[in-house]
Design a protein around this motif. Structure first.
Motif, PDB file in Angstrom:
ATOM      1  N   CYS A  17       3.791   9.516  -6.322  1.00 55.29           N
ATOM      2  CA  CYS A  17       2.515   9.333  -5.613  1.00 55.29           C
ATOM      3  C   CYS A  17       2.002   7.891  -5.613  1.00 55.29           C
ATOM      4  O   CYS A  17       0.925   7.608  -5.087  1.00 55.29           O
ATOM      5  N   LEU A  18       2.799   6.984  -6.206  1.00 51.52           N
ATOM      6  CA  LEU A  18       2.440   5.564  -6.188  1.00 51.52           C
ATOM      7  C   LEU A  18       3.577   4.723  -5.593  1.00 51.52           C
ATOM      8  O   LEU A  18       3.639   3.515  -5.808  1.00 51.52           O
ATOM      9  N   LEU A  19       4.450   5.367  -4.837  1.00 54.35           N
ATOM     10  CA  LEU A  19       5.616   4.663  -4.301  1.00 54.35           C
ATOM     11  C   LEU A  19       5.242   3.570  -3.305  1.00 54.35           C
ATOM     12  O   LEU A  19       6.013   2.644  -3.079  1.00 54.35           O
ATOM     13  N   SER A  20       4.064   3.677  -2.713  1.00 55.86           N
ATOM     14  CA  SER A  20       3.630   2.654  -1.747  1.00 55.86           C
ATOM     15  C   SER A  20       3.619   1.262  -2.356  1.00 55.86           C
ATOM     16  O   SER A  20       3.848   0.270  -1.665  1.00 55.86           O
ATOM     17  N   PHE A  21       3.362   1.183  -3.645  1.00 63.23           N
ATOM     18  CA  PHE A  21       3.288  -0.132  -4.286  1.00 63.23           C
ATOM     19  C   PHE A  21       4.670  -0.747  -4.500  1.00 63.23           C
ATOM     20  O   PHE A  21       4.794  -1.950  -4.696  1.00 63.23           O
TER      21      PHE A  21
END
Length: 218
Positions: free
Chosen positions: A80-84
């Motif tokens: 859920c934090l792969l965007s970073f």
């Protein structure tokens, strides 16, 4: 808006909570003449991220430009934090284009994300470009299975909120999870994915980006 690389997961979540306030889920664009398909892959051992970007004519789906960008992954792999991990290399690929595309179609989630900020929403807010997330699997939400025929779909919902669409993109194959990212409505996001479907499961922009991301020289 500038990209910020957080130092901790807690900081990343706080950034997502602020960015989600900037997401617009209505159609704010004029003519869509070009579409960029985007896919990001990883070399986990080397800690490198690779973005494949393919710009296509929105009507003919002819390829106008393709780009590969590679750089070190700046953030650990956390659900859920792969965007970073993905945002910096996507922005790098976009920066070398001859002209910015009118619509981004990104392999991953739009607002079909626990904090409503998957990679397509994240990149949409950073760039100000309309964006759609096309994912191969569900991250959150509930849905009824669409019928087995191509073009059938059901709504992906979280409580009473529509967060995306579950689309059967080919007869008798697993569905895609389509969600608006930024400056586009859920209905229009679905329309554009259907418009760009060919004979494969993925729409052509992200299919070609996926293919390019896996290309290896002999």
């Amino acid at each position: 808006m500038e990209h910020t690389t957080p130092s901790t997961a807690k900081e990343a979540i706080a950034i997502q909570q602020e960015m989600r306030k900037k997401v617009i889920l209505r159609d704010i664009f004029q003519d869509i003449r070009t579409i960029a398909g985007i896919d990001v892959g990883y070399d986990v051992k080397a800690n490198m991220s690779k973005c494949a970007l393919v710009v296509m004519d929105a009507k003919s789906l002819d390829i106008k430009q393709s780009v590969i960008a590679i750089e070190e992954s700046p953030f650990p792999y956390i659900s859920c934090l792969l965007s970073f991990r993905e945002a910096p290399v996507i922005l790098k690929a976009l920066s070398v284009l001859e002209r910015q595309p009118d619509l981004l179609m990104i392999d991953g989630q739009g607002v079909a994300h626990p904090r409503r900020l998957g990679i397509a929403a994240h990149i949409g807010v950073l760039t100000g470009l309309p964006s759609i997330g096309i994912a191969k699997s569900r991250l959150c939400g509930s849905y009824k299975e669409p019928s087995s025929s191509k073009g059938s779909y059901t709504l992906l919902t979280d409580k009473d909120e529509r967060i995306g669409t579950v689309l059967r993109s080919r007869d008798n194959v697993k569905p895609l999870f389509v969600s608006a990212g930024h400056k586009i409505s859920q209905e229009t996001a679905l329309e554009w994915v259907i418009k760009t479907l060919g004979k494969y499961r993925l729409p052509e922009p992200t299919r070609l980006a996926d293919k390019l991301s896996k290309y290896k020289k002999n």
